[in-house]
Scaffold this motif. Structure first.
Motif, short mmCIF file in Angstrom:
data_model
loop_
_atom_site.label_atom_id
_atom_site.label_comp_id
_atom_site.label_asym_id
_atom_site.label_seq_id
_atom_site.Cartn_x
_atom_site.Cartn_y
_atom_site.Cartn_z
N VAL A 234 0.85 -1.20 0.00
CA VAL A 234 0.00 0.00 0.00
C VAL A 234 0.89 1.25 0.00
O VAL A 234 0.65 2.20 -0.74
CB VAL A 234 -0.96 -0.01 1.21
CG1 VAL A 234 -1.66 1.33 1.36
CG2 VAL A 234 -1.98 -1.13 1.04
N TYR A 399 -7.27 -2.23 -0.18
CA TYR A 399 -7.04 -0.82 0.20
C TYR A 399 -8.21 -0.36 1.07
O TYR A 399 -9.37 -0.51 0.68
CB TYR A 399 -6.91 0.07 -1.04
CG TYR A 399 -5.69 -0.30 -1.85
CD1 TYR A 399 -4.48 0.35 -1.64
CD2 TYR A 399 -5.74 -1.32 -2.80
CE1 TYR A 399 -3.34 -0.01 -2.36
CE2 TYR A 399 -4.61 -1.69 -3.51
CZ TYR A 399 -3.42 -1.04 -3.29
OH TYR A 399 -2.30 -1.41 -3.98
N ILE A 402 -9.33 3.87 -0.71
CA ILE A 402 -8.40 4.54 -1.64
C ILE A 402 -8.97 5.88 -2.09
O ILE A 402 -8.23 6.83 -2.30
CB ILE A 402 -8.08 3.59 -2.83
CG1 ILE A 402 -6.77 4.01 -3.50
CG2 ILE A 402 -9.23 3.52 -3.83
CD1 ILE A 402 -6.21 3.00 -4.49
#
Ligand code: UD1
Length: 416
Positions: A234, A399, A402
């Motif tokens: 990430v 995620y 995001i």
């Protein structure tokens, strides 16, 4: 509402905190099955793969309670050995439960695991190695049943390095009768985190972080509290976002020590990295690359999971370059989508040739897997005009948010 709309052109500026690691959380949650009692795992990201894992643990009889990023797993009522096919089908890490369940219950029936479509991703090596530890396995068209009267230590020599196999065998070995040696093992930081967790619970693992593990089986493990490290992939994704969109961002908690190959590649391609005690400052400069070659491989080599985001950086950069994918055979699914945005990329076998200095334009593109999906969002940040990235659910697998994270950094981005 399974899409993201991005209006390209904004530079990024500000700070984002890097979430806990998906690939560390999943095997550690699976490992709680080995421990009779209550474990608390902190810094577990709020992403769909982890939610699936929580559901899988519940379906096996565990009590699972989440408070923000802390997950409490109580395994005292562990009972089931059949895993629900809907969760197993969508997530490859469900295979991780195999070693742990065999250790605790002696029997597992499951369908073949799913996950991102980035290659054949068989589980033959998992099954072959477990057989050597005293497991009888019957396969059928859709899945298999594995059974053992007791796992036994074994000398396991693997034909190639696999993250998942290494993790599964560690989980099978820590409570097995006798000593297990495994080599060559994957050395990804997430495996180190799993070994740290298990060692803290009383497991005897030698060689963590090296190519050979020696595991002395113990009678029992005791409940512990553990904090999952930050997600290097990430962090790398937001690094690439800044390189593509331009600007300057602080990636708080980025696990710098685990990101060497990625950071040196980023610098070679024009980023400036400033090191702070609690993270890194990335400055996305003009792309000055001189024809880069990225070759993916097992840690500490360049991670396959970072390949798609860097493909976007490469497409925008000076002279472009080429990417050789050495881990998965089908990891260029993003290419036709990037071509639709104006990138000049050709694929021959496991190599993508990326012409640089592309001017990307907004388009409707489709995420087809997790990291490729995130890479399309990054490409859209740098593109002229509006893009829509469909199949957001793939991105949500890894995620936390995001859209919110990039909006906080100044991107013009929303759910669509
Ligand atoms: C893990 C990561 C994934 C990452 C990958 C490589 C998790 C949840 N996922 O996936 O994000 O991209 O490592 O770093 O941690 N293989 C076989 N037979 C087997 C097992 C694997 O042939 O029984 C092959 C795979 O098809 C692949 C290669 O081995 O070509 C490496 O895969 P592996 O390291 O096992 O990846 P995963 O554990 O699935």
């Amino acid at each position: 509402m399974d899409a993201i709309r991005i209006y390209g052109g904004n530079c990024l500026k500000g700070q984002t905190t890097i979430q806990g690691s998906k690939n560390a959380s999943l095997p550690i949650l699976a490992a709680t099955l080995l421990i009779d009692g209550i474990c608390e795992i902190e810094n577990c990201p709020e992403i769909s793969d982890v939610f699936h894992m929580q559901r899988l643990l519940e379906s096996l009889g565990c009590k699972v309670k989440r408070e923000e990023t802390r997950i409490r797993v109580d395994t005292t009522c562990l009972s089931g050995c059949d895993m629900p096919s809907d969760s197993v089908g969508v997530m490859r890490s469900s295979v991780m439960l195999l070693g742990a369940l065999l250790a605790r219950l002696g029997k597992v029936c499951m369908e073949y695991p799913g996950g991102c479509v980035i290659g054949a991703r068989p589980i033959d090596l998992h099954l072959r190695s477990l057989r050597k530890m005293g497991v009888a396995i019957e396969e059928n068209e859709n899945g298999f049943c594995a059974e053992t009267t007791g796992l036994t230590g074994a000398d396991l020599t693997l034909p190639f390095v696999s993250v998942g196999v290494t993790e599964n065998l560690i989980l099978a070995a820590v409570l097995a009768d006798g000593v297990t040696t495994i080599e060559p093992v994957a050395r990804e930081p997430e495996i180190r985190a799993l070994c740290d967790f298990l060692s803290r619970a009383g497991a005897r693992i030698e060689g963590s972080g090296t190519k050979r593990l020696v595991i002395h089986g113990v009678e029992k493990l005791t409940p512990v509290r553990f904090c999952v490290p930050a997600d290097r992939i990430v962090a790398g994704t937001y690094l690439c976002a800044c390189m593509c969109a331009g600007g300057q961002v602080f990636l708080k908690d980025a696990p710098v020590n685990d990101m060497e190959s990625v950071l040196s590649q980023a610098v070679a391609m024009g980023a400036a990295i400033g090191y702070e005690p609690d993270g890194i400052v990335v400055t996305g400069k003009d792309h000055e690359s001189t024809g880069d070659i990225i070759t993916t491989g097992c840690y500490p080599a360049f991670p396959t999971d970072m390949q798609s985001p860097f493909m976007v950086v490469m497409a925008l950069s000076g002279r472009g370059g080429r990417i050789e994918e050495k881990v998965f055979e089908n990891r260029f699914r993003i290419v036709p989508e990037l071509q639709r945005m104006g990138a000049d990329i050709t694929v021959h076998g496991n190599t993508a040739y990326v012409a640089g200095a592309s001017r990307l334009r907004g388009a409707i593109v489709q995420a087809q897997e997790l990291r490729g999906g995130a890479a399309l969002v990054i490409a859209a940040l740098a593109a002229d005009g509006t893009s829509i990235v469909t199949n957001r659910h793939f991105i949500d697998r890894g995620y936390e948010d995001i859209v919110l994270s990039l909006r906080d950094l100044g991107a013009d981005i929303e759910l669509a």
